[in-house]
Design a protein around this motif. Sequence first.
Motif, PDB file in Angstrom:
ATOM      1  N   VAL A  18       8.138  -1.449   4.574  1.00 49.07           N
ATOM      2  CA  VAL A  18       8.251  -0.133   5.394  1.00 49.07           C
ATOM      3  C   VAL A  18       7.889  -0.755   6.751  1.00 49.07           C
ATOM      4  O   VAL A  18       6.845  -1.855   6.840  1.00 49.07           O
ATOM      5  CB  VAL A  18       6.791   0.433   4.742  1.00 49.07           C
ATOM      6  CG1 VAL A  18       6.136   1.953   5.299  1.00 49.07           C
ATOM      7  CG2 VAL A  18       7.262   1.621   3.089  1.00 49.07           C
ATOM      8  N   ARG A  19       8.343  -0.290   8.226  1.00 49.74           N
ATOM      9  CA  ARG A  19       7.820  -0.588   9.241  1.00 49.74           C
ATOM     10  C   ARG A  19       7.292   0.644   9.981  1.00 49.74           C
ATOM     11  O   ARG A  19       7.368   1.790   9.541  1.00 49.74           O
ATOM     12  CB  ARG A  19       8.922  -1.409   9.694  1.00 49.74           C
ATOM     13  CG  ARG A  19       9.738  -2.125   8.566  1.00 49.74           C
ATOM     14  CD  ARG A  19      10.516  -3.191   9.020  1.00 49.74           C
ATOM     15  NE  ARG A  19      10.773  -4.011   8.817  1.00 49.74           N
ATOM     16  CZ  ARG A  19      11.075  -4.883   8.390  1.00 49.74           C
ATOM     17  NH1 ARG A  19      10.268  -5.686   9.195  1.00 49.74           N
ATOM     18  NH2 ARG A  19      11.944  -5.874   7.738  1.00 49.74           N
ATOM     19  N   VAL A  20       6.151   0.361  11.211  1.00 53.65           N
ATOM     20  CA  VAL A  20       5.564   1.140  11.553  1.00 53.65           C
ATOM     21  C   VAL A  20       7.073   1.512  12.473  1.00 53.65           C
ATOM     22  O   VAL A  20       8.029   0.711  13.218  1.00 53.65           O
ATOM     23  CB  VAL A  20       5.191   0.218  12.905  1.00 53.65           C
ATOM     24  CG1 VAL A  20       4.957   1.370  14.228  1.00 53.65           C
ATOM     25  CG2 VAL A  20       3.127   0.070  12.536  1.00 53.65           C
ATOM     26  N   GLY A  21       7.200   3.162  12.601  1.00 57.68           N
ATOM     27  CA  GLY A  21       8.245   3.579  13.173  1.00 57.68           C
ATOM     28  C   GLY A  21       9.279   4.632  12.531  1.00 57.68           C
ATOM     29  O   GLY A  21       9.662   5.484  12.525  1.00 57.68           O
ATOM     30  N   ASP A  22       8.896   3.901  11.222  1.00 60.56           N
ATOM     31  CA  ASP A  22       9.561   4.815  10.095  1.00 60.56           C
ATOM     32  C   ASP A  22       9.671   6.062  10.243  1.00 60.56           C
ATOM     33  O   ASP A  22       8.170   6.191  10.118  1.00 60.56           O
ATOM     34  CB  ASP A  22       9.241   4.398   8.824  1.00 60.56           C
ATOM     35  CG  ASP A  22      10.663   2.583   8.319  1.00 60.56           C
ATOM     36  OD1 ASP A  22      10.955   1.987   9.766  1.00 60.56           O
ATOM     37  OD2 ASP A  22       9.933   2.145   7.484  1.00 60.56           O
ATOM     38  N   ARG A  23      10.394   6.732   9.842  1.00 59.84           N
ATOM     39  CA  ARG A  23      10.434   8.102   9.583  1.00 59.84           C
ATOM     40  C   ARG A  23      10.615   8.330   8.045  1.00 59.84           C
ATOM     41  O   ARG A  23      11.951   8.603   7.965  1.00 59.84           O
ATOM     42  CB  ARG A  23      11.264   9.529  10.217  1.00 59.84           C
ATOM     43  CG  ARG A  23      10.727   8.649  11.601  1.00 59.84           C
ATOM     44  CD  ARG A  23      11.063   9.752  12.671  1.00 59.84           C
ATOM     45  NE  ARG A  23      11.130  11.821  12.279  1.00 59.84           N
ATOM     46  CZ  ARG A  23      10.849  12.766  11.976  1.00 59.84           C
ATOM     47  NH1 ARG A  23      12.767  12.132  12.024  1.00 59.84           N
ATOM     48  NH2 ARG A  23      10.289  13.389  11.845  1.00 59.84           N
ATOM     49  N   LEU A  24      10.188   8.244   6.886  1.00 66.70           N
ATOM     50  CA  LEU A  24      10.535   8.370   5.440  1.00 66.70           C
ATOM     51  C   LEU A  24      10.788   9.800   5.066  1.00 66.70           C
ATOM     52  O   LEU A  24       9.716  10.706   5.336  1.00 66.70           O
ATOM     53  CB  LEU A  24       9.426   7.380   4.437  1.00 66.70           C
ATOM     54  CG  LEU A  24       9.450   6.265   5.727  1.00 66.70           C
ATOM     55  CD1 LEU A  24       8.313   4.641   4.703  1.00 66.70           C
ATOM     56  CD2 LEU A  24      11.021   5.653   5.708  1.00 66.70           C
ATOM     57  N   ARG A  25      11.304  10.123   4.649  1.00 66.13           N
ATOM     58  CA  ARG A  25      11.243  11.516   3.629  1.00 66.13           C
ATOM     59  C   ARG A  25      10.940  11.711   2.824  1.00 66.13           C
ATOM     60  O   ARG A  25      11.771  10.120   1.124  1.00 66.13           O
ATOM     61  CB  ARG A  25      13.389  11.872   3.031  1.00 66.13           C
ATOM     62  CG  ARG A  25      13.391  12.575   4.944  1.00 66.13           C
ATOM     63  CD  ARG A  25      15.272  12.433   4.809  1.00 66.13           C
ATOM     64  NE  ARG A  25      15.824  12.588   3.709  1.00 66.13           N
ATOM     65  CZ  ARG A  25      17.074  12.583   3.330  1.00 66.13           C
ATOM     66  NH1 ARG A  25      17.745  11.687   4.153  1.00 66.13           N
ATOM     67  NH2 ARG A  25      17.538  12.828   2.483  1.00 66.13           N
ATOM     68  N   CYS A  26       9.450  11.567   1.992  1.00 67.36           N
ATOM     69  CA  CYS A  26       9.077  11.486   0.914  1.00 67.36           C
ATOM     70  C   CYS A  26       9.511  12.810  -0.151  1.00 67.36           C
ATOM     71  O   CYS A  26       9.189  13.972   0.591  1.00 67.36           O
ATOM     72  CB  CYS A  26       7.690  11.564   1.456  1.00 67.36           C
ATOM     73  SG  CYS A  26       7.390   9.945   2.214  1.00 67.36           S
ATOM     74  N   GLN A  27       9.436  12.981  -1.446  1.00 69.22           N
ATOM     75  CA  GLN A  27       9.635  13.356  -2.228  1.00 69.22           C
ATOM     76  C   GLN A  27       8.542  13.094  -3.652  1.00 69.22           C
ATOM     77  O   GLN A  27       8.785  11.263  -3.651  1.00 69.22           O
ATOM     78  CB  GLN A  27      10.275  14.237  -1.948  1.00 69.22           C
ATOM     79  CG  GLN A  27      10.796  15.157  -3.766  1.00 69.22           C
ATOM     80  CD  GLN A  27      12.538  15.834  -3.496  1.00 69.22           C
ATOM     81  OE1 GLN A  27      12.969  14.840  -3.457  1.00 69.22           O
ATOM     82  NE2 GLN A  27      12.929  16.928  -3.947  1.00 69.22           N
TER      83      GLN A  27
END
Lengths: 147, 142
Positions: free
Chosen positions: A91-100
């Motif tokens: 996981v990195r800064v700037g990531d846009r992660l879709r979480c569920q």
Amino acid sequence: MDLDKSVVGLTSKEYVFEVENRHVGQFAAAIGDNNPLYTDEEYAKQSAYEGLIVPPTFPIAMNNGDAELPIDLDHRRMLHGEQEFIYHKPVRVGDRLRCQMIVSDLYDKEGKSGKMQFLKLDTEMKDESGELVCISRMNIVYRSLAK
Amino acid sequence: MIKDWSLEELLVNQKIEPMMKPPITKVQLAQYAGASGDFNPLHLDDEFARKIGMDGVVAHGMLVMGFLGEYVMKIAAQQAKVVNFTMRFGKMTFPGDEIRCSAIVERIVEEDGKRWIALDLTAEKKSGEVVGSGSAILQLND
């Protein structure tokens, strides 16, 4: 009332979480973890990660308070017994992660004070191409309330 | 730091030098609440904590896991990735507690030019009370 197996597989609404530099810094500072892998780009580039990452428990902070549980649970009965992080990618800064969040398992065990239920709640985090990055797994003991 | 060894040379059952954390403070609990989003008053409000039978606020269990995470990342250093990290919550931790993190090499697996090191992890108080026990898998690439 006890939960039954039909809850396994239920999912919550998906939300998007953006990993921000300031947030990661505050999280690492609260722990007192000053590993340069979170802050020093040059150092991080020379590591197995080949770039800056976040502290390994950071995914626990990846909700904006709008993440809802996939099922109705009585918070008084929930005991967070164990936590697991499974990393497929960093996981990195700037990531846009879709979480569920997904109910991945439910099982019973006989305990000292009667039957206890164990619930596995997975928060799956995927990148924008849909690839799995990380699973944050909460193992919850769902106790009977004392009479 | 914590090494007079290299990851490549670790052996099964080898104990890794522990890491001591400074005493947990209430300010730290407030910082952790803010950064993690866990504002449960059990961790922040002494009065609330007393009402439910505690002597005062209790540290977040995930803060203790954060300490073990710090320790694991120090062990992995620049050589390895942490691909799996688990902790079972143990006894409660309070402000003033000093937590010691330690590890033992549980297993080493080699396959297809890759190497995985499984560590058994313990977080304990000075008294020896275990506040968290877990494991981590480090992946080394060649």
